[in-house]
Design an enzyme around this catalytic site. Structure first.
Site, mmCIF file in Angstrom:
data_model
loop_
_atom_site.group_PDB
_atom_site.id
_atom_site.type_symbol
_atom_site.label_atom_id
_atom_site.label_comp_id
_atom_site.label_asym_id
_atom_site.label_seq_id
_atom_site.Cartn_x
_atom_site.Cartn_y
_atom_site.Cartn_z
ATOM 1 N N GLU A 81 -11.538 25.042 20.574
ATOM 2 C CA GLU A 81 -11.208 26.472 20.718
ATOM 3 C C GLU A 81 -11.585 26.968 22.112
ATOM 4 O O GLU A 81 -10.871 27.759 22.728
ATOM 5 C CB GLU A 81 -11.960 27.246 19.630
ATOM 6 N N THR A 132 -5.231 34.764 24.538
ATOM 7 C CA THR A 132 -6.578 35.217 24.168
ATOM 8 C C THR A 132 -7.432 35.454 25.416
ATOM 9 O O THR A 132 -8.145 36.456 25.498
ATOM 10 C CB THR A 132 -7.242 34.184 23.236
HETATM 11 N N1 HSE Z 1 -12.331 36.855 18.284
HETATM 12 C C1 HSE Z 1 -11.345 36.318 19.157
HETATM 13 C C2 HSE Z 1 -10.769 37.427 20.016
HETATM 14 C C3 HSE Z 1 -10.261 35.704 18.323
HETATM 15 O O1 HSE Z 1 -10.395 38.452 19.454
HETATM 16 O O2 HSE Z 1 -10.732 37.287 21.234
HETATM 17 C C4 HSE Z 1 -9.105 35.181 19.123
HETATM 18 O O3 HSE Z 1 -9.112 33.805 19.156
#
Ligand code: HSE
Length: 306
Positions: free
Chosen positions: A128, A181
């Site tokens: 990730e 992201t």
């Molecule tokens: N918590 C993360 C974000 C999830 O909102 O950036 C996205 O992968």
């Protein structure tokens, strides 16, 4: 075990009030992966369908997680991986997490299961990290553990599984625009006002309480994010209309799924989830952006062996 085929599901991270800490595992959307023992030592990605992704292990999200699990155990064989991507990258429903968690899970199975699902979370987080540039676990944890998860702490890592009310369904709309992201994290402010922190703490606590007590009304009231969504929602065309429509057509409420652009609504029962789907469909077909809509039960099991 010489070969295994798995279904690695999509997920909703953040669940509105729980930025980087809450996650839900989905059921009807996910990737498939095959893991096979080979004589040659190492991790080899031999097939990728459904997405243009690198085959080099250290550049591929699934490769990185697989390699991390593999390197932690002494064995005299290798593992090849086939990846069938069904979740679109940058869609906000955990495409990279399905790859990272799926590969950690699959390699662990071929190795004879040296790790528990909980112990696989940090390995999946490595994949990730390659995709998003940050070590968050709010997608990989629900994919590995199933249902709903809460990250109480990152240092040290403390992941809790939260019960899911049996009638909880999600409706997801994925407008076909890409939000990375990495970019959606860069635009966030580094500080939170005390006023907003108080509101957010109340919502996260209430959400968890609602999940434990099957209190759908409380879940509905907790689906509010005063920290991240006000900033990120500008990236998602008609975000506020979608949330208002979900509430008007029988949904409990909703928010941005992960870092977007997908938007989710939670619902009590499949019928309500379908009503939200219909209303979103009617509305979004006139917006001028192509999209997909799914209705899915919350998946208590997580990754499934096929
Ligand atoms: N918590 C993360 C974000 C999830 O909102 O950036 C996205 O992968």
């Amino acid at each position: 075990m010489n070969e295994i085929k798995i279904f690695s599901p999509a997920s909703i991270a953040n669940v509105s009030c729980g930025f980087d800490v809450l996650g839900l595992c989905l059921d009807s959307v996910g990737d498939e992966m095959i893991f096979r023992k080979t004589q040659k030592k190492g991790i080899f990605i031999t097939k990728i369908e459904g997405a243009e992704l690198p085959y080099e292990t250290n550049k591929n999200v699934a490769g990185v997680s697989a390699q991390a699990v593999y390197d932690s155990v002494e064995v005299d064989f290798g593992i090849e991986i086939e990846i069938y991507k069904k979740i679109k990258a940058g869609s906000g429903i955990g495409s990279s997490s399905a790859s990272a968690s799926g590969s950690a899970f699959g390699v662990n199975e071929i190795l004879g299961r040296p790790y528990s699902l909980q112990e696989l979370v940090p390995y999946a987080m490595k994949g990730e990290e390659l995709a998003s540039g940050s070590l968050h676990a709010d997608n990989v944890a629900p994919v590995l553990l199933g249902g709903c998860t809460l990250i109480r702490s990152y240092t040290p890592l403390d992941v809790l599984k939260i019960p899911v009310p049996s009638e909880l369904y999600a409706t997801i709309i994925h407008p076909h625009i890409e939000v990375k992201t990495k970019d959606a994290r860069k635009i966030l402010k580094p500080t939170v006002t005390l006023k907003n922190a108080i509101q957010q703490w109340g919502n996260v606590g209430a959400f968890v309480s609602g999940m434990y007590t099957n209190d759908y009304e409380l879940i509905a009231r907790s689906l509010e994010d005063v920290v991240v969504e006000p900033i990120r929602s500008i990236l998602i065309p008609k975000f506020k209309d979608l949330i208002d429509l979900a509430k008007k057509s029988g949904g409990l409420g909703g928010g941005i799924s992960g870092s977007g652009p997908s938007v989710f609504a939670l619902n009590q029962g499949k019928e309500n989830a379908e009503k939200v789907k219909e209303s979103w469909n009617e509305f979004y077909k006139n917006v001028g952006i192509s999209y997909d809509i799914y209705v899915t039960k919350i998946n208590e099991e997580g990754i499934k062996i096929l």
